[in-house]
Write a protein that holds these residues in place. Structure first.
Motif, PDB file in Angstrom:
ATOM      1  N   ASN A   1      -8.705  -4.447  -1.437  1.00  0.00           N
ATOM      2  CA  ASN A   1     -10.183  -4.642  -1.575  1.00  0.00           C
ATOM      3  C   ASN A   1     -10.572  -6.109  -1.039  1.00  0.00           C
ATOM      4  O   ASN A   1     -10.262  -7.077  -1.933  1.00  0.00           O
TER       5      ASN A   1
ATOM      6  N   SER B   1      -5.425   0.317  -2.895  1.00  0.00           N
ATOM      7  CA  SER B   1      -6.440  -0.125  -2.203  1.00  0.00           C
ATOM      8  C   SER B   1      -6.204  -1.927  -2.157  1.00  0.00           C
ATOM      9  O   SER B   1      -6.028  -2.360  -3.035  1.00  0.00           O
TER      10      SER B   1
ATOM     11  N   ASN C   1      -6.676   0.936   2.594  1.00  0.00           N
ATOM     12  CA  ASN C   1      -5.944   1.816   1.703  1.00  0.00           C
ATOM     13  C   ASN C   1      -4.678   2.544   2.082  1.00  0.00           C
ATOM     14  O   ASN C   1      -4.390   2.483   3.435  1.00  0.00           O
ATOM     15  N   SER C   2      -3.938   3.149   1.315  1.00  0.00           N
ATOM     16  CA  SER C   2      -2.850   4.003   1.757  1.00  0.00           C
ATOM     17  C   SER C   2      -3.224   4.896   2.692  1.00  0.00           C
ATOM     18  O   SER C   2      -4.379   5.425   2.488  1.00  0.00           O
TER      19      SER C   2
ATOM     20  N   ASP D   1      -7.175   6.463   3.339  1.00  0.00           N
ATOM     21  CA  ASP D   1      -8.069   5.314   4.187  1.00  0.00           C
ATOM     22  C   ASP D   1      -9.412   5.787   4.556  1.00  0.00           C
ATOM     23  O   ASP D   1     -10.569   5.299   4.405  1.00  0.00           O
TER      24      ASP D   1
ATOM     25  N   LEU E   1       0.707  -1.306   0.095  1.00  0.00           N
ATOM     26  CA  LEU E   1      -0.002  -0.119  -0.063  1.00  0.00           C
ATOM     27  C   LEU E   1       0.640   1.156  -0.022  1.00  0.00           C
ATOM     28  O   LEU E   1       0.347   2.202  -0.423  1.00  0.00           O
TER      29      LEU E   1
ATOM     30  N   ILE F   1     -11.832   6.955   1.471  1.00  0.00           N
ATOM     31  CA  ILE F   1     -12.379   5.983   0.711  1.00  0.00           C
ATOM     32  C   ILE F   1     -13.242   4.985   1.601  1.00  0.00           C
ATOM     33  O   ILE F   1     -14.175   4.508   0.981  1.00  0.00           O
TER      34      ILE F   1
ATOM     35  N   CYS G   1       3.325   1.402  -3.989  1.00  0.00           N
ATOM     36  CA  CYS G   1       2.406   2.547  -4.559  1.00  0.00           C
ATOM     37  C   CYS G   1       3.088   3.753  -5.242  1.00  0.00           C
ATOM     38  O   CYS G   1       3.208   4.013  -6.110  1.00  0.00           O
TER      39      CYS G   1
END
Length: 276
Positions: free
Chosen positions: A46, A44, A59-60, A64, A31, A67, A35
């Motif tokens: 998921n 992300s 998420n990064s 986070d 992440l 999102i 990235c």
């Protein structure tokens, strides 16, 4: 094609990836470190349930909260996203196993992408103009998608790097999960040994002791007096041959802390005697 310098950098990334020792550092590496390496704005992780709904998105760090607040809208708009159509069969309710790294802009033009509900309701809010999707796992209709999001179009070189890394990502995750399984076996084995040496109440006292609880906290937890806790601790130390509670915590905490979320086996009861 990648230059010699780019290959050298990629090999360094691969070495870093295979040196990761925990699933937490592995996910953090994907992440954040990857990235940045792939030129993404954020990434992300998921997790989809058997009904294809995203039940968790990691998420990064910088993205986070925003999102996760969009999760209901994401579930609403993903079926119209051409990239996700490659990975998810929304009609049958199953994830497809895709062994390639796919890029959004290879499936739809920029003009058409910007007309999607996904773009107008989600992507535009976080400046996502392109994505790379990597299937991490597909099993029993459930799975994990690793997504890299960018505020520009990903280059062919970045797409190639992600494609090369995919096999290494899957291999390292498999190794870490296998190691976790072995550790769980070790936890169960250690619990069984302890339960042959301690009474059920002593074992529960030891578990709480290894969680860093004081005698008064253990007393409240087990509904017994502090003096009784002291006696249990004394017997634990004696039976295990350890001279202080600090050393007993250092020795057994890795196996008994609740963070492992592992239930120890039920303490065995002696067999009932048959009535003559």
């Amino acid at each position: 094609m990648l230059s010699n310098e780019q290959w050298a950098e990629l090999n360094g990334i691969i070495v870093e990836l295979h040196n990761l020792e925990t699933e937490a550092t592995f996910r953090e590496f994907l992440l954040e470190r990857l990235c940045q390496y792939l030129g993404a704005t954020f990434a992300s992780w998921n997790i989809h349930d058997e009904n294809l709904r995203m039940v968790r998105v990691v998420n990064s760090p910088a993205f986070d909260q925003v999102i996760n607040e969009m999760l209901p809208i994401l579930n609403e708009t993903l079926p119209g996203h051409p990239l996700f159509d490659q990975f998810i069969d929304f009609n049958s309710g199953k994830l497809r196993c895709v062994e390639t790294v796919e890029r959004t802009r290879d499936h739809i033009s920029l003009a058409d992408y910007q007309k999607l509900p996904f773009y107008t309701k989600v992507a535009r809010q976080v400046s996502v103009e392109d994505q790379l999707a990597i299937h991490v796992r597909v099993q029993s209709g459930k799975g994990i998608l690793l997504m890299y999001h960018s505020n520009r179009e990903f280059t062919q070189e970045e797409h190639l790097k992600a494609s090369i890394l995919r096999g290494h990502i899957l291999a390292r995750l498999h190794t870490l999960e296998r190691q976790t399984g072995q550790f769980r076996d070790a936890v169960v084995a250690q619990c069984e040994i302890l339960q042959t040496r301690l009474t059920p109440r002593e074992f529960e006292t030891l578990r709480h002791l290894c969680q860093g609880m004081s005698n008064s906290e253990i007393s409240s937890k087990l509904y017994i007096s502090s003096r009784t806790v002291e006696k249990h601790v004394e017997k634990i130390l004696s039976k295990l041959g350890i001279d202080c509670r600090t050393r007993v915590i250092a020795r057994y905490a890795p196996y008994l802390e609740d963070r492992h979320n592992i239930r120890s086996p039920t303490h065995r009861q002696p067999p009932l005697k048959r009535l003559s």
